[in-house]
Design a protein around this motif. Structure first.
Motif, short mmCIF file in Angstrom:
data_model
loop_
_atom_site.label_atom_id
_atom_site.label_comp_id
_atom_site.label_asym_id
_atom_site.label_seq_id
_atom_site.Cartn_x
_atom_site.Cartn_y
_atom_site.Cartn_z
N GLN A 144 0.81 -1.22 0.00
CA GLN A 144 0.00 0.00 0.00
C GLN A 144 0.85 1.27 0.00
OE1 GLN A 144 -2.69 0.27 3.33
NE2 GLN A 144 -4.01 1.74 2.29
N THR A 145 2.06 1.19 0.53
CA THR A 145 2.84 2.41 0.75
C THR A 145 4.14 2.48 -0.05
OG1 THR A 145 3.89 1.39 2.68
CG2 THR A 145 1.90 2.70 3.08
N LEU A 189 1.17 0.59 -4.62
CA LEU A 189 0.15 1.58 -4.99
C LEU A 189 0.74 2.93 -5.38
CD1 LEU A 189 -2.87 0.98 -2.57
CD2 LEU A 189 -2.33 -0.09 -4.77
N PHE A 212 -7.97 -0.60 -0.83
CA PHE A 212 -6.89 -1.59 -0.72
C PHE A 212 -7.22 -2.54 0.42
CE2 PHE A 212 -3.01 -2.99 1.46
CZ PHE A 212 -2.35 -3.66 0.43
#
Length: 318
Positions: free
Chosen positions: A190-191, A196, A210
């Motif tokens: 996610q980071t 993403l 997500f």
């Protein structure tokens, strides 16, 4: 597109963590290598003169690739023995350096990440040049194959049908659909840029939401198959792709870096005849083929040695 050699996640299959001590790797290996009963995995005997020792790490694809390499070498008249299921990269790299193992299937970008975590990846050629510059002087890599086992954004069959996505579609083709889709992956996906953040900055993809799962493992596979998520971070040679008819989207900007299957060799242990044999294997092996062979081993439960022999024969390499 330039990527760093850092993986988007902890890759238990083929990214070694440089911080792991060799002693820890030795403990992990104890009792699991089929060819070495020593308490110290780095104390293996040097390969006998004239014999090529082909090693593999402890996951199914590595064993299959080792069998392909070994049988290709045998077909050219070389004497071959196997040392399967060695364990971590820290251990296998040590055995390569001390001459206990002659040939090992590797992944060029992942190997570079181990040798130089801050290295950039601009192309397969640049990655290979950087690997050769960082390798121990006794080692080298041969020609890389087009086959890659790396992160990808993969959609399930239902999503592919709905948005008319095929194996020829790229990540850019997902732009209009992304706001309607839930994407899944490991929490760090996610980071990270190879996640993403990069999907947004490189391809303009912004997803509905997500869902944190695992690193391409059973949770992610099940969520994608059950449509809990419509897209997910899946390895490109994961046999679930075949089983569930998932569609892997192409990554033309190389956001996820490079992970070409590449033979790592000890220079003193392999003749030119052997080099030529392995280069011929690399020239024939692409991602689609490796995925199909992995599926035979992992889904159909065929013996990897039998699968290796059959493919080499079909490719005219044995």
């Amino acid at each position: 597109m330039t990527s760093t050699a850092k993986s988007s996640r902890s890759r238990t299959r083929h990214t070694g963590a440089a911080a792991v001590a060799l002693t820890a790797a030795a403990a992990l290996l104890a009792g699991c290598s089929s060819g070495d009963s020593s308490d110290n995995p780095l104390a293996g005997e040097k390969a006998k003169a004239g014999t090529v020792v082909v090693g593999s790490n402890n996951f199914a694809e590595s064993t299959l690739l080792a069998d392909i390499y070994g049988e290709a070498l045998k077909a050219k008249g070389l004497e071959v023995t196997y040392k399967h299921n060695i364990g971590s990269r820290e251990t296998s790299y040590g055995l390569m350096k001390n001459g206990s193992v002659t040939v090992l299937p590797e992944y060029n970008g992942s190997l570079l990440a181990y040798l130089d975590p801050e290295a950039e990846q601009k192309s397969t050629e640049a990655v290979n040049a950087a690997v050769k510059a960082k390798l121990d002087k006794k080692l080298t890599i041969l020609q890389s194959s087009p086959a890659e086992d790396k992160d990808s954004v993969t959609v399930n069959a239902e999503t592919a049908k709905k948005y008319k996505l095929t194996s020829s579609s790229t990540l850019a083709d997902l732009k209009e659909a992304a706001p309607d889709l839930v994407i899944g992956g490991s929490p760090e996906f996610q980071t990270r840029q190879q996640g993403l953040k990069g999907l947004k900055s490189v391809y303009g993809l912004e997803f509905k939401s997500f869902k944190a799962l695992d690193a391409g493992g059973p949770l992610t596979q099940a969520a994608l198959a059950q449509n809990t998520v419509q897209a997910a971070d899946i390895f490109t040679t994961d046999p679930t792709i075949v089983k569930e008819k998932f569609v892997v989207l192409k990554d033309p900007e190389n956001l996820f870096g490079f992970a070409n299957v590449t033979p790592l060799v000890n220079k003193s242990g392999l003749s030119q005849k052997g080099v030529d044999a392995l280069d011929a294997v690399s020239a024939e092996l692409d991602t689609k083929t490796l995925l199909e062979l992995d599926a035979q081993v992992q889904l159909q439960k065929k013996d990897p040695l039998d699968v290796a022999k059959a493919w080499l024969k079909s490719a005219g390499l044995a």
